[in-house]
Design a protein around this motif. Structure first.
Motif, mmCIF file in Angstrom:
data_model
loop_
_atom_site.group_PDB
_atom_site.id
_atom_site.type_symbol
_atom_site.label_atom_id
_atom_site.label_comp_id
_atom_site.label_asym_id
_atom_site.label_seq_id
_atom_site.Cartn_x
_atom_site.Cartn_y
_atom_site.Cartn_z
ATOM 1 N N VAL A 141 45.618 43.971 37.449
ATOM 2 C CA VAL A 141 46.088 42.646 37.199
ATOM 3 C C VAL A 141 45.639 41.770 38.636
ATOM 4 N N PHE A 142 45.551 40.351 38.313
ATOM 5 C CA PHE A 142 45.270 39.720 39.399
ATOM 6 C C PHE A 142 46.534 39.641 40.388
ATOM 7 N N GLU A 143 46.756 40.401 41.159
ATOM 8 C CA GLU A 143 47.936 40.564 41.991
ATOM 9 C C GLU A 143 48.564 39.284 42.602
ATOM 10 N N HIS A 144 47.914 38.560 43.127
ATOM 11 C CA HIS A 144 48.563 37.241 43.730
ATOM 12 C C HIS A 144 48.801 36.231 42.819
ATOM 13 N N LEU A 145 48.366 36.197 41.666
ATOM 14 C CA LEU A 145 48.732 35.496 40.716
ATOM 15 C C LEU A 145 49.874 35.877 39.849
#
Lengths: 263, 296
Positions: free
Chosen positions: A93-97
């Protein structure tokens, strides 16, 4: 719907990973691709979705057709636009989103903002747990939630086929079953076509309609999921059962190692 | 010694205004880092180039024409640069990109004096340079203008990254290029966009700063001055750029005001770096930087 015709994949111009793989995926069905570590399953998926090129890999022979159109050599974001999305192994997943931002990013190819909104609600209806976590940074979600998010994100572009790479990786059996159940629902309700790569052969053959077995960069066996489940070789090597259908004991293994008949 | 409140207030306001102008330059670093994970060491040279374009674009006659030339020129420059120099480096280690920007910095610093000579050019803003009186304080209109522009753009880009679909996609690209690609995001286009935006803010920063300092190769040193700002605030945070800018601006100004009389000057130049090192000891990603997420 999707067919791979005798493809060969070479990494770094020297390492031959796929040695002539042919697979046909039927529309509205779940097709599974089984095999041990290093058999070339993930490479096959990456060849289809086109991200192979970012890893210095290349399809050197054969071709890949999607709806009668050749897609090998197309750029990955163009392939996503025509309705083919890959869900990567290990969730990614896009971790920082946040959860919701992940979904928005997944719906990037959708032109209208209102359609994106609808897509998000649709994903929430399949994965209610994501709705509870909508504003949370996705890097901090649990493994199961991340896997749900990865699948949900792929659904955002309203694909006609998704390539699922080991959704069970690192998840508790109950969660895995839940996720597989949702994948089946998606097939039945949304007419979604799925190409599923799995190490957990028992589970994969339960949900799939058709299956392929891969070894050393070749397809060694194919057939209906039901038939594969009955195949004595599959039972022995992938389901861990011996001829009688009982659990295998270590003592037997020591005495007698069965040879794979397809080699 | 009595505490002179007016003097302190003067140092503070001065620091805040200068700090916001630093933030504007810092934004250039942040934009590139956010999208591509690389640090553009040529950002100071971008600013210098923007200053030259603003002066020469209009042959020094019309400020607004110069501004337009500078903004368009720098955005185009960023865009082309990505195509020519950075795209071939996609998929290579980030260090390669960083080295390339360091090389680019040297080239720009060399080429511009070659083209236009080493004279210092001046830009005059179309506003009066009469200081504005605010109680006991005198404010420079140039600085107020610069701070205003900085705030407007910082707010605009914050909105862009948080609320617009393009901004979200850009952050997705920064997070994981391969996955972003598989989601149908044209990664190369977003890189080009990031560099064009870095060019654009460099143009604004260039015009603002060169109206204060004049345009020559020394303008490029602003890149070096802003470096502690971005490190302090966190390389990928716009809020960090603002806060970092403010802190550095104030520290600089206060250090210069109180320490310089004792040590004979120069504290302005190293105080920010001392602060940067101290902050990094406690917050290695900067105050607002995104931290690596590790699930246990």
């Amino acid at each position: 719907m999707l067919s791979l015709n005798n493809i060969e994949v070479v990494y770094d111009n020297v390492i031959l990973v796929l040695k002539g793989v042919s697979i046909a995926v039927e529309a509205g069905k779940i097709t599974t691709l089984l095999g041990a570590n290093g058999a070339g399953k993930t490479t096959t998926l990456k060849a289809i979705s086109g991200v192979l090129r970012t890893e210095r890999g290349e399809v050197t022979k054969g071709n890949i057709e999607f709806d009668g159109k050749r897609i090998d050599g197309m750029r990955p974001f163009d392939i996503a636009k025509i309705g083919l999305v890959q869900v990567f192994e290990g969730r990614r997943v896009f971790e920082h989103l946040t959860t919701e931002e992940n979904l928005i990013a997944g719906g990037h190819v959708v032109a209208q903002a209102s359609k994106v909104r609808e897509g998000i609600e649709r994903v929430y209806s399949y994965f209610p747990r994501l709705k509870e976590r909508r504003t949370q940074q996705s890097g901090y979600l649990s493994g199961g939630e991340q896997q749900m998010l990865a699948i949900g994100r792929a659904l955002m572009s309203s694909p006609r086929i998704i390539l699922l790479d080991e959704p069970s990786l690192g998840l508790a059996p109950m969660l895995t079953e839940e996720i597989f159940g949702i994948v089946q629902q998606l097939r039945d309700k949304e007419k979604l076509t799925v190409l599923l790569v799995e190490q957990n052969a028992t589970l994969a053959l339960e949900v799939a309609d058709h299956g392929y077995v891969m070894e050393n960069g070749r397809i060694v066996l194919e057939g209906d999921a039901e038939k594969l489940r009955q195949n004595s070789d599959i039972k022995e090597f992938y389901l861990g059962l011996n001829e009688v259908g009982t659990r295998k004991s270590y003592r037997d293994v020591k005495h007698y190692k069965r040879r794979k008949r397809w080699l | 010694m009595d505490f002179d409140f007016t003097f302190f207030a003067l140092l503070m306001t001065n620091g805040v205004l200068i700090g916001l102008m630093y933030s504007l330059i810092a934004l250039g670093f942040v934009l590139v880092y956010k999208a591509t994970d690389a640090i553009n060491f040529a950002q100071g040279e971008f600013v210098m180039m923007a200053g030259y374009l603003a002066v020469l674009g209009a042959f020094g006659v019309n400020f607004w024409l110069g501004l337009i030339v500078s903004v368009l020129g720098m955005a185009a420059f960023g865009f082309v640069l990505e195509r020519v120099m950075l795209r071939p480096l996609i998929g290579r280690p980030v260090v390669a990109v960083i080295m390339a920007t360091i090389g680019l910095a040297a080239v720009l610093r060399g080429i511009w004096p070659m083209l236009v000579g080493v004279d210092t050019y001046n830009i005059t803003l179309p506003i009066s340079d009469e200081p504005i009186e605010l109680g006991p304080l005198l404010l420079q209109p140039v600085q107020l203008f610069g701070a205003g522009v900085a705030l407007a753009f910082l707010a605009g880009f914050t909105w862009f990254f948080l609320k617009s679909r393009m901004g979200v996609a850009m952050r997705a690209v920064a997070d994981n290029q391969q996955v972003a690609m598989a989601m149908g995001i044209n990664v190369e286009r977003y890189f080009a966009l990031a560099w064009a935006m870095a060019g654009l803010v460099a143009a604004l920063g260039g015009v603002v700063w060169s109206s204060m300092l004049g345009v020559d190769t020394h303008l490029a040193l602003i890149g070096l001055k802003v470096f502690p700002v971005v490190i302090l605030g966190g390389l990928d945070s716009i809020v960090g750029a603002i806060v970092g800018g403010l802190i550095i601006g104030v520290v600089e100004s206060v250090a210069a005001g109180y320490l310089d009389p004792y040590v004979g000057g120069g504290t302005k130049d190293f105080a920010p770096y001392v602060l940067m090192i101290l902050v990094l000891m406690f917050k290695p990603y900067g105050i607002f930087g995104k931290r690596k997420i590790e699930r246990v």
